[in-house]
Structures are given as structure tokens and as C-alpha cells.
Design a protein around this motif. Structure first.
Motif, short mmCIF file in Angstrom:
data_model
loop_
_atom_site.label_atom_id
_atom_site.label_comp_id
_atom_site.label_asym_id
_atom_site.label_seq_id
_atom_site.Cartn_x
_atom_site.Cartn_y
_atom_site.Cartn_z
N THR A 1 0.84 -1.20 0.00
CA THR A 1 0.00 0.00 0.00
C THR A 1 0.87 1.24 0.00
OG1 THR A 1 -0.11 0.23 2.41
CG2 THR A 1 -1.71 -1.27 1.36
N ARG B 1 0.97 3.34 2.29
CA ARG B 1 1.55 3.47 3.63
C ARG B 1 2.91 2.77 3.69
NH1 ARG B 1 -1.88 5.46 7.40
NH2 ARG B 1 -4.09 5.57 6.82
N ASP B 2 3.01 1.61 3.04
CA ASP B 2 4.29 0.89 2.99
C ASP B 2 5.34 1.71 2.25
OD1 ASP B 2 3.16 -1.37 4.28
OD2 ASP B 2 2.32 -2.01 2.35
N ALA C 1 5.39 5.01 1.91
CA ALA C 1 5.74 6.16 2.74
C ALA C 1 6.72 5.75 3.84
CB ALA C 1 4.47 6.76 3.35
N ARG C 2 6.47 4.59 4.45
CA ARG C 2 7.36 4.11 5.52
C ARG C 2 8.74 3.82 4.96
NH1 ARG C 2 4.74 -0.09 6.60
NH2 ARG C 2 3.21 0.92 7.95
N SER D 1 5.67 11.16 5.09
CA SER D 1 4.27 10.96 5.45
C SER D 1 3.50 10.37 4.27
CB SER D 1 3.63 12.29 5.86
OG SER D 1 3.54 13.14 4.73
N VAL D 2 2.34 9.80 4.58
CA VAL D 2 1.50 9.25 3.52
C VAL D 2 1.08 10.36 2.55
CG1 VAL D 2 -0.74 8.18 3.03
CG2 VAL D 2 0.65 7.36 4.94
N SER E 1 1.80 10.42 -1.43
CA SER E 1 0.72 10.58 -2.40
C SER E 1 1.00 11.72 -3.36
CB SER E 1 -0.60 10.82 -1.67
OG SER E 1 -1.64 11.07 -2.59
#
Length: 349
Positions: A3, A5-6, A8-9, A14-15, A19
Motif C-alpha cells: 500500500t 503506507r508501505d 511512505a514508511r 508521510s502518507v 501521495s
């Protein structure tokens, strides 16, 4: 499944920043964008198109609502639309109204939020029903509309002018007793072609009550029209069909009855679909510039999507007369008795 989120990490951001980077927004630094893209590549991240479209408020798709998807006319029309859409990186969402006006308005409503714009060909739908279904927020271009609707753009063919040109050509070629095979009842394209035929024949020959046979734009209805003419021994020397598919059906029955199309009797159509080149004899017709019609409508719609202030005007394409062997008889026999002789020959076979 990986995703955002993965990603971004992995990139250490940040997400929201991830994006923005993946959607090529301006408010992200080049270094962050590169870091996020590298992370996405390492993780084999594939953006979710639906979520991405919500963020961008675009679908990169255009909707196309047509009376039918079957037949060479619609294949050519879609080919023209697709050629332009592909060049602009857009996808097509097609809907078939199956000849049902209610299906057309339902399809238009269903496409809201799923497409960036609409191309609509609804020859039998009442104007107010269509206006009620269309959203002001979704740009739309009408195909072959004969009714200028406030605020709506359109691209169409001069059906009446094309039928006039064909009728005048047939008269110049020596044909006088010309039967007309119409399209579906209440179809506006057919009505315009019929009006052009009637007006031109009256102006050229004084004939104000020509022989009219109801068809429905199908090959079978053209074949049935020819059978009716043969069975009734109607005194005609040419048949003008409101589209090519009916003319193809007509030619088949005439040939089976022992008549030489182009020599004993003339046959003409309208549209110039690909098969018109390959019938025996090749079919005289009006080139309705079908693929060009689709392409011009798609180009107009894409301009409107990119610039909401662009004109909502009407573009009319003039069809071109294509004279082929189906109306190239050798010499012009006398009118009196000729048609009777033709259909006596056909009825005895």
C-alpha cells in the motif's frame, strides 16, 4: 498487497507526501519525489486507479453511449473515437442502449462520476429526457444530433444534404423512378435522409409522391424491400436505401432474382461502410465520414474537458458522394416499360 503506507514508511515520509510525489503534484521537493518513486519501485507498488482518480478528480476515461454496438457503422464510429482517446491516454467506457430510449438515459446517469466526459448518440431519445439525465458537471458532446440543445456541443453529418446529393446524382445518371427504403420509424437520421430524397426528387423531376418502403437499417429489411418490389412488379429503375446495410440486402435479393444490379437496376446506399467497397457490384453510396465523425467528437470533448470554457458549438460534416458500379448501367433505357420488364424478369425466376 503493498500500500501507499508501505511506500511512505520505506521512503521515510508521510502518507500525504508519498501521495503527492506519486501523483506528480507541484508541492513536493524533487528529492522527496525521487525517494518516494525509488521506494515504490523497490516494493513493486502499483497505485490503485480508483483512489488515484479520487485524489486527482479525474478518471482518464470518456463514456460513449450508442444506440447499438453491432454492425460496421458503429465499429467505424468507435474506431475513430478510440484513435483519438488512445492518442490522449484515455480509456473508453462503452454502453449500448439496445434501441431503448430509457436505456440511454439510464446509461448516462450510471456513468456519472466514472468518466470525465460523455459522447452520446441517441437518435430516438426525447430532448428533455436527455437533458434531465446529463449532468452540468460532466462535459458532453452529442453525435448526429438534429436538435440544438442549450449548452451542449454536437458533431453530426448533413444527412439531408447528403440524400439530396445522391438523389440529384441518380437523376443526372438517367434514373427517374426511384424508390426509397427508409430507416427505423422516428429515427432522426432516417427522417433527414428521407426529407432530402423527397425534396431533391421533386425539384429534379416533379415527382412529389415517390414510392417509399419502410426499413429498419438492417440487411434483412433491405432484402425484404427488394422482395416487395419484385412481387409487386413496381415500376422503378433505381432503389435508394437510407443506409448501406439495407442496400446490401437489397442487392442480394435482386441478384437472386436474376437482375443485374448496375445494369438492369441501380442501387445506392448511405454511409460508405467498409463492405460497400467489396459488394458485387461495388455500392454507390454517400461517404458519411463515420470514423472522422467519431474522431471529431472525441477531439471536441477532450478540449471541453481540458478547458471548461471552450465553445459548446455544432460541427456539421458534409458527406461525399462515392459513385461505383451499382449505378453504372450501360446506357439509359426508356423509362416506359423498362421497370416493368425488369420486374417481370425477376418475378418469373
Amino acid at each position: 498487497m503493498v500500500t501507499i503506507r508501505d511506500v511512505a514508511r520505506e521512503a521515510g515520509v508521510s502518507v500525504a507526501s508519498a501521495s503527492r510525489a506519486l501523483n506528480d503534484r507541484d508541492n513536493v521537493t524533487p528529492a522527496t519525489r525521487d525517494r518516494v518513486r525509488a521506494a515504490a519501485q523497490r516494493l513493486s507498488f502499483v497505485p490503485h486507479s480508483g483512489a488515484r482518480n479520487l485524489t486527482r478528480q479525474k478518471t482518464d476515461s470518456i463514456g460513449v453511449v450508442l444506440p447499438d454496438l453491432f454492425g460496421e457503422f458503429f465499429s467505424e464510429l468507435i474506431r475513430g473515437i478510440d484513435r483519438v482517446a488512445y492518442a490522449h491516454g484515455l480509456q473508453l467506457l462503452l454502453s449500448n442502449m439496445h434501441g431503448n430510449p430509457h436505456e440511454a438515459t439510464s446509461a448516462v446517469r450510471t456513468m456519472r462520476g466514472r468518466v470525465d466526459g460523455l459522447l452520446v448518440m441517441t437518435p430516438d431519445v426525447q430532448r428533455q429526457h436527455l437533458l434531465d439525465a446529463l449532468s452540468p458537471a460532466v462535459p458532453a458532446v452529442l453525435l448526429n444530433s438534429h436538435d440544438r440543445m442549450a449548452g451542449l456541443a454536437s458533431v453530426g453529418i448533413d444527412n439531408e444534404g447528403g440524400a439530396r446529393a445522391m438523389t440529384e446524382y441518380l437523376v443526372r445518371s438517367g434514373y427517374r423512378r426511384i424508390a426509397f427504403v427508409s430507416g427505423p420509424r422516428n429515427n432522426r437520421d432516417s427522417a433527414a435522409r428521407e426529407a432530402g430524397f423527397v425534396a431533391a426528387l421533386a425539384a429534379a423531376t416533379g415527382e412529389r409522391h415517390p414510392l417509399m418502403i419502410a426499413g429498419d437499417f438492417t440487411e434483412a429489411s433491405g432484402a425484404e424491400a427488394a422482395r416487395l418490389l419484385i412481387a409487386g412488379r413496381m415500376p422503378v429503375d433505381a432503389i435508394f436505401c437510407a443506409n448501406d446495410m439495407m442496400a446490401v440486402g437489397c442487392c442480394g435479393v435482386l441478384a437472386d432474382a436474376g437482375l443485374a444490379v448496375g445494369a438492369d437496376i441501380g442501387v445506392a446506399g448511405f454511409d460508405d461502410i467498409p463492405i460497400a467497397h467489396y459488394t458485387a457490384p461495388a455500392l454507390t453510396t454517400m461517404n458519411a465520414r463515420i470514423a472522422e465523425l467519431g474522431a471529431a467528437a472525441a477531439e471536441k470533448l477532450i478540449r471541453m474537458i481540458g478547458d471548461p470554457g471552450s465553445p459548446r458549438d455544432a460541427t456539421i460534416l458534409a458527406p461525399q458522394l462515392i459513385a461505383r458500379a451499382s449505378t453504372a448501367r450501360g446506357g439509359v433505357p426508356q423509362i416506359n416499360g423498362t421497370a416493368d420488364r425488369i420486374f417481370e424478369k425477376g418475378s418469373s425466376s
